[in-house]
Design a protein around this motif. Structure first.
Motif, PDB file in Angstrom:
ATOM      1  N   ASP A  10       1.009  -0.913   0.020  1.00  0.00           N
ATOM      2  CA  ASP A  10       0.347  -0.028  -0.452  1.00  0.00           C
ATOM      3  C   ASP A  10       0.762   1.547   0.010  1.00  0.00           C
ATOM      4  OD1 ASP A  10      -2.232  -1.527   0.062  1.00  0.00           O
ATOM      5  OD2 ASP A  10      -2.574  -1.575   2.230  1.00  0.00           O
ATOM      6  N   ASP A  11       2.226   1.402   0.315  1.00  0.00           N
ATOM      7  CA  ASP A  11       2.452   2.472  -0.008  1.00  0.00           C
ATOM      8  C   ASP A  11       3.482   3.199  -1.280  1.00  0.00           C
ATOM      9  OD1 ASP A  11       4.699   4.500   1.258  1.00  0.00           O
ATOM     10  OD2 ASP A  11       6.082   3.155   1.645  1.00  0.00           O
ATOM     11  N   GLY A  22      -1.565   6.699   0.645  1.00  0.00           N
ATOM     12  CA  GLY A  22      -2.688   5.509   1.527  1.00  0.00           C
ATOM     13  C   GLY A  22      -4.070   5.225   0.632  1.00  0.00           C
ATOM     14  N   PRO A  23      -4.392   3.840   0.220  1.00  0.00           N
ATOM     15  CA  PRO A  23      -5.541   3.868  -0.661  1.00  0.00           C
ATOM     16  C   PRO A  23      -7.363   4.214   0.404  1.00  0.00           C
ATOM     17  CG  PRO A  23      -5.087   1.045   0.930  1.00  0.00           C
ATOM     18  CD  PRO A  23      -3.464   2.154   1.151  1.00  0.00           C
ATOM     19  N   THR A  50      -9.404   4.333  -4.096  1.00  0.00           N
ATOM     20  CA  THR A  50      -9.204   3.077  -5.170  1.00  0.00           C
ATOM     21  C   THR A  50      -9.909   3.078  -6.370  1.00  0.00           C
ATOM     22  OG1 THR A  50     -10.827   1.996  -4.148  1.00  0.00           O
ATOM     23  CG2 THR A  50      -8.959   1.808  -3.233  1.00  0.00           C
ATOM     24  N   LEU A  51     -11.340   3.994  -6.471  1.00  0.00           N
ATOM     25  CA  LEU A  51     -11.746   4.022  -8.110  1.00  0.00           C
ATOM     26  C   LEU A  51     -11.382   4.175  -8.953  1.00  0.00           C
ATOM     27  CD1 LEU A  51     -14.497   6.734  -6.660  1.00  0.00           C
ATOM     28  CD2 LEU A  51     -14.937   4.243  -7.127  1.00  0.00           C
ATOM     29  N   ALA A  75     -16.768   0.763   1.842  1.00  0.00           N
ATOM     30  CA  ALA A  75     -16.011  -0.099   0.595  1.00  0.00           C
ATOM     31  C   ALA A  75     -17.179  -1.255  -0.107  1.00  0.00           C
ATOM     32  CB  ALA A  75     -15.514  -1.386   2.032  1.00  0.00           C
ATOM     33  N   ALA A  76     -18.252  -1.553   0.768  1.00  0.00           N
ATOM     34  CA  ALA A  76     -19.147  -2.226  -0.028  1.00  0.00           C
ATOM     35  C   ALA A  76     -19.607  -1.566  -1.611  1.00  0.00           C
ATOM     36  CB  ALA A  76     -20.140  -2.245   0.571  1.00  0.00           C
TER      37      ALA A  76
END
Length: 409
Positions: free
Chosen positions: A185-186, A235-236, A241-242, A327-328
């Motif tokens: 994740d970094d 960070g995510p 994350t889209l 997240a869902a």
């Protein structure tokens, strides 16, 4: 006016693709998109054969006024919703898949700044982009770990290289992704002007499809990076994350655009140039029942894929507009895009390869360039394996759990 001039005038007024099959309604931008697509299509076959970089055609994209579609209005852009941007990408891909790729990745870089940049960074970079009509390139290939970011006393330094850097050649600025440590994740994005000392863009892309995407390597040798050029937050999150979702849906539009271009070109060729097989008993190839059946099958593949892409784009837009995405909710978007991408890949590969059975041997002449549609899809469909998309869908069906965010999902 002579009959030849009159025919030419009528042809110029007609849409580039059969309007009753492939409608091109982009509102106030329709004339601009149609004109741009026609300009790109005019030399697409010759340029595909030549390869290299299509800098003149990139300037057509710049001159169209469409580079600022994804830039929010408060920064001087047009703030267009993603479903419309994707429709334009798809239409341009039917004319010239390589330039549509560059056009689409332009908006992906703009979105990256929106997702990862602070308010001040967004104001600065997106404001400059709109004001100066920038063309963006990228050096973000997450699987290529040959680029290293090192912190010096009061700045950072880049050394190494990145591959598959679409749009980097001739770009005004680059979005760069680099892994700062071994932690998955970094990863950080940063923005640099393309003329920064020590940065060299190589013209070494040689794929047999998507031949003018300028997707070569970028070399970095002691490249200075100011701390303000690193995008934050680091960070995510479900929202950041889209970016992977945006990217995956771009690929889906390129597949469908090639399928559209192949179908339209093949239908025209069959009507105007194909000769009937002697045993068919018909005067025109278009009256052959076997050819009609084949086209019907290919059309069904295209039509089955199209609404999935449209629905996925709308789901993405709905998620994009949420300030607090769960997240869902993000997983629902990823699943919709997986469905659309898998069906689009399969449809496009079938359509772009099977059109030759309808057109006949003469259509394989290199002067037509009909093979470029298949080559474009075949190269780009290898971006990441669709098997993993299908597995994600199966896992969700059995467990109810959506895919974990990654560089490709």
């Amino acid at each position: 006016m002579s009959s030849q001039a009159l025919a030419h005038s009528r042809q110029a007024e007609e849409p580039l693709f059969a309007a009753h099959l492939f409608p091109a309604d982009f509102g106030s931008r329709s004339a601009t998109v149609e004109h741009l697509a026609r300009q790109l299509a005019a030399s697409a076959v010759e340029r595909d054969r030549a390869g290299g970089s299509a800098q003149a055609e990139r300037e057509l994209l710049r001159g169209s006024g469409l580079l600022t579609l994804a830039v929010p209005q408060q920064y001087g852009g047009q703030g267009v919703a993603w479903p419309e941007i994707y429709r334009i990408v798809r239409y341009l891909a039917a004319a010239d898949s390589s330039l549509a790729h560059l056009f689409a990745f332009q908006h992906l870089q703009v979105a990256t700044i929106q997702l990862f940049g602070s308010p001040e960074q967004q104001r600065h970079w997106l404001g400059r982009s709109a004001q100066e009509n920038w063309f963006w390139g990228n050096a973000t290939n997450g699987r290529d770990v040959g680029l290293h970011l090192t912190q010096r006393e009061e700045h950072f330094e880049l050394n190494g290289s990145k591959s598959f850097c679409s749009g980097a050649l001739g770009a005004d600025a680059l979005v760069i992704g680099v892994q700062r440590s071994k932690k998955p994740d970094d990863r950080v994005f940063l923005v640099l002007p393309s003329q920064r000392e020590g940065l060299a863009v190589n013209q070494d892309w040689d794929g047999f499809g998507q031949r003018q995407t300028d997707s070569g390597t970028v070399q970095f040798e002691q490249v200075f990076v100011d701390s303000s050029e690193l995008l934050g937050p680091v960070g995510p999150s479900p929202r950041t994350t889209l970016r992977s979702c945006l990217s995956q849906l771009i690929l889906t539009q390129l597949y469908l655009g090639n399928a559209q271009g192949a179908l339209d070109a093949a239908l025209r060729y069959t009507r105007e140039q194909s000769r009937p097989w002697p045993a068919s008993g018909v005067a025109q190839a278009s009256d052959d029942p076997f050819i009609q059946q084949r086209y019907g099958e290919l059309w069904l593949r295209y039509r089955a894929a199209l609404p999935l892409a449209e629905q996925a784009a709308q789901r993405l837009q709905n998620a994009w507009e949420k300030s607090a995405l769960t997240a869902a909710e993000r997983a629902e978007v990823a699943l919709a895009i997986s469905e659309a991408k898998v069906v689009a890949v399969r449809a496009a590969l079938d359509i772009t390869s099977q059109i030759f059975e309808n057109m006949g041997a003469r259509a394989t002449s290199s002067r037509y360039g009909f093979d470029r549609f298949w080559r474009n899809v075949r190269v780009h469909s290898l971006h990441d394996p669709i098997d993993y998309k299908v597995r994600d869908l199966g896992h969700w069906l059995l467990s109810g759990q959506g895919p974990q965010p990654s560089l490709y999902s």
